[in-house]
Design an enzyme around this catalytic site. Sequence first.
Site, mmCIF file in Angstrom:
data_model
loop_
_atom_site.group_PDB
_atom_site.id
_atom_site.type_symbol
_atom_site.label_atom_id
_atom_site.label_comp_id
_atom_site.label_asym_id
_atom_site.label_seq_id
_atom_site.Cartn_x
_atom_site.Cartn_y
_atom_site.Cartn_z
ATOM 1 N N TYR A 120 84.618 1.175 -39.543
ATOM 2 C CA TYR A 120 85.998 1.621 -39.774
ATOM 3 C C TYR A 120 87.003 0.550 -39.347
ATOM 4 C CZ TYR A 120 85.236 6.576 -40.923
ATOM 5 O OH TYR A 120 84.902 7.757 -41.536
ATOM 6 N N LYS A 166 70.618 2.653 -38.226
ATOM 7 C CA LYS A 166 69.911 2.131 -39.399
ATOM 8 C C LYS A 166 69.324 0.775 -38.998
ATOM 9 C CE LYS A 166 68.698 2.284 -43.783
ATOM 10 N NZ LYS A 166 67.709 3.246 -44.325
ATOM 11 N N ASP A 198 69.037 7.927 -42.575
ATOM 12 C CA ASP A 198 68.620 8.646 -43.789
ATOM 13 C C ASP A 198 67.675 9.788 -43.424
ATOM 14 O OD1 ASP A 198 66.804 6.674 -43.017
ATOM 15 O OD2 ASP A 198 66.315 6.039 -45.062
ATOM 16 N N ASP A 222 80.654 10.390 -38.999
ATOM 17 C CA ASP A 222 81.560 11.046 -39.949
ATOM 18 C C ASP A 222 80.739 11.842 -40.963
ATOM 19 O OD1 ASP A 222 83.950 11.600 -41.425
ATOM 20 O OD2 ASP A 222 83.387 10.016 -42.829
ATOM 21 N N ASP A 226 79.951 16.250 -41.067
ATOM 22 C CA ASP A 226 80.261 17.126 -42.209
ATOM 23 C C ASP A 226 79.000 17.873 -42.642
ATOM 24 O OD1 ASP A 226 82.915 16.155 -42.384
ATOM 25 O OD2 ASP A 226 82.858 16.235 -44.575
HETATM 26 C C1 IPM Z 1 87.113 12.843 -40.013
HETATM 27 C C2 IPM Z 1 87.805 12.388 -41.263
HETATM 28 C C3 IPM Z 1 88.468 11.043 -41.010
HETATM 29 C C4 IPM Z 1 87.378 10.061 -40.629
HETATM 30 C C5 IPM Z 1 89.342 10.515 -42.150
HETATM 31 C C6 IPM Z 1 90.404 11.502 -42.559
HETATM 32 C C7 IPM Z 1 89.950 9.181 -41.821
HETATM 33 O O1 IPM Z 1 86.911 12.336 -42.321
HETATM 34 O O2 IPM Z 1 87.790 12.979 -38.975
HETATM 35 O O3 IPM Z 1 85.912 13.070 -40.058
HETATM 36 O O4 IPM Z 1 86.726 9.481 -41.508
HETATM 37 O O5 IPM Z 1 87.186 9.847 -39.431
HETATM 38 MG MG MG Z 2 85.061 13.196 -41.865
#
Ligand code: IPM
Ligand code: MG
Length: 334
Positions: A120, A166, A198, A222, A226
């Site tokens: 990032y 990785k 993976d 990240d 999710d």
């Molecule tokens: C998260 C989001 C952020 C990230 C974005 C909005 C920059 O996806 O907090 O997970 O990638 O960190």
């Molecule tokens: Mg995110």
Amino acid sequence: MKILTAVGTRAGLQFDFEEHLIGGACIDAHGIPIEDITLKACQEADAVFLGAVGGPKWDMLPGHLRPEKGLLGLRKAMGCYANLRPAKVFPALESASTLRPEVVRGIDLLVVRELTGGIYFGEPKTVDADCGIDTMLYTAPEVRRIAIVAFEAAGLRKKKLISVDKANVLASSQLWRKVVDDVAREYPDISLEHMLVDNAAMQLLRNPAQFDVIVTGNMFGDILSDEASMLTGSLGMLPSASLGGGAGLYEPVHGSAPDIAGQDKANPLAAIGSIALMLRHSFGLEEEAVAIESAIARVLDDGFRTLDILSDGDTLVSTTSMGDRVLSVLNGII
Ligand code: IPM
Ligand code: MG
């Protein structure tokens, strides 16, 4: 904000609130995704509670002007390198996941995501018509400090840490693995396993119960958080705490859900859960944090659901009504 104010009243504390713009709202008002006065105010606050950034209206902007840049800049300025993303399956939501109830039952895991380094932030980061470059870079001190957070967290839980990287391909992951191994020697009572990202993505769906604490870099964290959120039924359930600097930064894991903006449909539980984390980590109000989490569980037990977690037989409620229900249960507990 309603929940935090109520807790404050009960605990005999008065929270002073200051509001600032970030993301699209700030771009619309000031032409940039976050202002210096906001960064300064956040650095001086005891804790920061963040909504979410982004939306199609600002998607065409160049990278340095995008809403997301405001959030990344805030995390960096606050020094919040340790992002805790707990994914816990509430009993009432076992069948809300797209996975079978017996796969997600009792899941309680914690993703510890490195938040201010990795791909990032690494330089060079450039794009022109022919070439886009990102740099995945970790230094040993950056890995060490996040590893320590993860080992400490594992010590308070089931003493099982899985480090995700990785290392079969990436040099930064080879360093990551070595440093995590070095730190592991200081925590002989914690079991450590390394897992390739993976494989981890697959294992999270195959057998999520094998995970207790996961520590990983910024981008893998990240993505995996999710994925982990779907064990709980919805991305709208996952709270987060970002620590390491002075003040903590608390935000739901989800984004701004532009497709349902302004419709009073979004799930507020991730945001409310983030307030519980704030009380726990920034203010030492563990009892109040637990009270909020119990109130959320009770409202779910009573069958109230926002659209994202709705199943047959449940009662559909709006964002506002969900918040009010948690508040009224909470008022009965604290
Ligand atoms: C998260 C989001 C952020 C990230 C974005 C909005 C920059 O996806 O907090 O997970 O990638 O960190
Ligand atoms: Mg995110």
